[in-house]
Write a protein that holds these residues in place. Structure first.
Motif, short mmCIF file in Angstrom:
data_model
loop_
_atom_site.label_atom_id
_atom_site.label_comp_id
_atom_site.label_asym_id
_atom_site.label_seq_id
_atom_site.Cartn_x
_atom_site.Cartn_y
_atom_site.Cartn_z
N PRO A 38 32.95 13.56 -5.89
CA PRO A 38 33.27 12.90 -4.61
C PRO A 38 34.09 13.77 -3.68
CG PRO A 38 33.59 11.39 -6.44
CD PRO A 38 33.33 12.74 -7.06
N ILE A 39 35.01 14.56 -4.22
CA ILE A 39 35.83 15.42 -3.37
C ILE A 39 34.99 16.54 -2.80
CG2 ILE A 39 37.83 16.95 -3.31
CD1 ILE A 39 38.49 14.01 -3.50
N ILE A 40 34.11 17.13 -3.65
CA ILE A 40 33.27 18.25 -3.17
C ILE A 40 32.32 17.77 -2.09
CG2 ILE A 40 31.49 19.89 -3.86
CD1 ILE A 40 32.85 20.10 -6.57
N SER A 41 31.71 16.59 -2.27
CA SER A 41 30.81 16.07 -1.24
C SER A 41 31.58 15.73 0.04
CB SER A 41 30.10 14.82 -1.78
OG SER A 41 31.05 13.81 -2.09
N ALA A 42 32.82 15.23 -0.11
CA ALA A 42 33.62 14.94 1.09
C ALA A 42 33.98 16.22 1.81
CB ALA A 42 34.88 14.18 0.69
N GLU A 43 34.23 17.30 1.07
CA GLU A 43 34.54 18.59 1.71
C GLU A 43 33.31 19.12 2.44
OE1 GLU A 43 36.00 21.03 -1.38
OE2 GLU A 43 38.06 20.26 -1.24
N ALA A 44 32.13 18.91 1.87
CA ALA A 44 30.92 19.34 2.55
C ALA A 44 30.73 18.56 3.85
CB ALA A 44 29.71 19.16 1.62
N ALA A 45 31.00 17.25 3.78
CA ALA A 45 30.91 16.46 5.00
C ALA A 45 31.96 16.89 6.02
CB ALA A 45 31.07 14.97 4.66
N ALA A 46 33.15 17.24 5.55
CA ALA A 46 34.19 17.73 6.45
C ALA A 46 33.77 19.02 7.12
CB ALA A 46 35.50 17.92 5.69
N ALA A 47 33.09 19.91 6.37
CA ALA A 47 32.62 21.16 6.96
C ALA A 47 31.59 20.91 8.05
CB ALA A 47 32.03 22.06 5.86
N ARG A 48 30.72 19.90 7.85
CA ARG A 48 29.72 19.58 8.86
C ARG A 48 30.37 18.93 10.08
NH1 ARG A 48 26.97 17.94 4.13
NH2 ARG A 48 27.54 15.76 4.56
N ALA A 49 31.46 18.18 9.86
CA ALA A 49 32.12 17.49 10.98
C ALA A 49 32.96 18.44 11.83
CB ALA A 49 33.00 16.36 10.46
N SER A 50 33.38 19.58 11.27
CA SER A 50 34.20 20.52 12.01
C SER A 50 33.33 21.35 12.93
CB SER A 50 34.96 21.42 11.04
OG SER A 50 35.73 22.39 11.72
N LEU A 56 38.97 19.75 13.89
CA LEU A 56 39.41 18.80 12.87
C LEU A 56 38.56 17.54 12.86
CD1 LEU A 56 43.28 19.08 13.30
CD2 LEU A 56 41.79 20.30 11.71
N GLY A 57 37.38 17.61 13.46
CA GLY A 57 36.48 16.47 13.46
C GLY A 57 36.78 15.52 14.60
N LYS A 58 35.79 14.68 14.90
CA LYS A 58 35.97 13.68 15.96
C LYS A 58 36.79 12.52 15.44
CE LYS A 58 31.62 14.71 18.35
NZ LYS A 58 30.33 14.15 18.84
N PRO A 59 37.60 11.94 16.33
CA PRO A 59 38.37 10.76 15.90
C PRO A 59 37.45 9.63 15.49
CG PRO A 59 39.23 11.66 17.96
CD PRO A 59 37.93 12.35 17.69
N GLY A 60 37.88 8.90 14.47
CA GLY A 60 37.09 7.78 14.00
C GLY A 60 37.28 6.55 14.87
N ARG A 61 36.67 5.48 14.43
CA ARG A 61 36.78 4.23 15.18
C ARG A 61 38.23 3.75 15.15
NH1 ARG A 61 36.27 -1.12 13.72
NH2 ARG A 61 35.84 -0.47 11.57
#
Length: 402
Positions: A38-50, A56-61
């Protein structure tokens, strides 16, 4: 090709912001798959969001401020902050009283300072002149008055039981009161010479003197600072209002300063006049402790409504030790003095600077005395005048328009 790709990944991996990998080499090393899927997949998603625009990614809702959780948190935070603020005010109440007294004194002396300021006489010189003159007058009065005040005060305390016995022998009414309430015995017990009580009294007096001296020094220093920086203090207060409302706030605020300053200076002048007239009266009829009683009258006269009445009662009781006619004449003197103060001195010295209805005056003095003691009673009338001005200029016009 593979070497270039591996070199690029190595360089990106060492990039502090972790834009492509969602993980930086400056945090949580060594970085291994053992951290969990779960952490590795979240880091991959973080890399795509940056991205370049949003590293640092777009602000969430946003949180819904009307959700039950947010409403509850806001309410709990408000209660906690309010409770903490109340506890802080209670803990610092003595210091806050000194600050308020110093601020009122500075406002009271501000008309004199502003009157002295000229192009060739800067504000700091005017403040220094007023401060030095005020301290000099106070120090001179204390230097002259303290020795006889201490002597007369000690004599009054020492002779109080004998005065009660003397009055009981001369006047049947006081003898009856003494018989029923044991006034003479109570006076001897209160002023007895028990060593333990005497030591406690000395320690208590020492604490009281230290508290008065330290409080006076603190108030004097703060008053000097407020006087020297009153222009900046005034500007800072008005900066708290919105720009559209600032002109109106300046007009009302300056009027409040004028009312407070006029009342404080006028009240001090009237108290000095009252004390001088009382001293002359007591000397004329050889009433004992004339200076002590005159100073007491001047201090109590600062308290509106009840001060002069209480002072007159005390002086009349002491005058009773001379004779009954002198005591009656003293009562008449204080009645005339009160009328003179209310209908001649107050209108001419304070004038229309402070216009507070009698009912509001009584209520303000009672509330001020209950909240802050003597200090509250002294400051009650100018505070009431300021509140009435604010209400008449802001609240009532808006209510009339609805």
């Amino acid at each position: 090709m593979n070497e270039d790709t591996d070199r690029g990944r190595t360089e990106d991996r060492h990039t502090p912001d972790g834009a492509e990998h969602g993980h930086t080499d400056l945090v949580a090393q060594p970085h291994t798959p053992d951290e969990g899927g779960p952490i590795i997949s979240a880091e991959a998603a973080a890399a795509r969001a940056s991205t370049t625009q949003n590293p640092l990614g777009k602000p969430g809702r946003r949180f819904d401020p009307r959700s039950p959780f947010m409403v509850g948190m806001a309410g709990a935070a408000g209660v906690a902050v309010t409770y903490g603020a109340i506890q802080a005010v209670i803990a610092a109440s003595q210091v806050l009283v000194l600050i308020v007294v110093a601020l009122f004194l500075a406002i009271g002396l501000e008309p004199v300072v502003s009157w002295l300021v000229r192009p060739w006489f800067p504000r700091w010189a005017a403040v220094a002149a007023v401060f030095v003159i005020a301290i000099g007058l106070l120090a001179g009065f204390l230097a002259v008055a303290i020795p006889p005040l201490v002597t007369q005060g000690s004599a009054l305390v020492h002779n109080a039981p004998d005065y009660v016995d003397h009055l009981a022998q001369r006047y049947p009414l006081i003898n009856t009161l003494n018989t029923h309430f044991h006034l003479q015995d109570r006076a001897r017990q209160g002023l007895g010479s028990d060593p333990s009580k005497l030591a406690g009294g000395v320690l208590g007096a020492g604490r009281l003197v230290f508290s008065i001296v330290s409080g006076t020094v603190i108030v004097a220093v703060l008053t000097g600072y407020f006087m020297a920086n009153f222009v900046q203090v005034r500007a800072s207060i008005y900066r708290l209002f919105p720009r559209s409302r600032r002109p109106r706030a300046i007009l009302i605020g300056d009027e409040i300063f004028v009312k407070v300053g006029g009342y404080i200076l006028g009240n001090l002048a009237i108290s000095v006049i009252t004390a001088v007239l009382t001293f002359i009266w007591l000397l004329t009829f050889d009433v004992p402790y004339a200076l002590l009683l005159a100073v007491l009258v001047g201090v109590l006269d600062l308290i509106p409504i009840v001060g002069s009445t209480l002072a007159g009662t005390i002086v009349a009781l002491v005058a009773l030790t001379v004779s009954l006619p002198v005591s009656v004449a003293t009562i008449i003197f204080f009645i005339v003095l009160r009328l003179l103060e209310d209908y001649l001195l107050v209108p001419r010295i304070i004038g229309r600077t402070v216009r507070v209805p009698p009912v509001v005056t009584v209520v303000a003095v009672l509330l001020g005395g209950a909240l802050l003691g003597i200090v509250g009673a002294l400051l009650a009338i100018p505070v009431a005048a300021a509140v009435l001005l604010i209400i008449s200029e802001t609240v009532l016009p808006s209510l009339d328009e609805r």
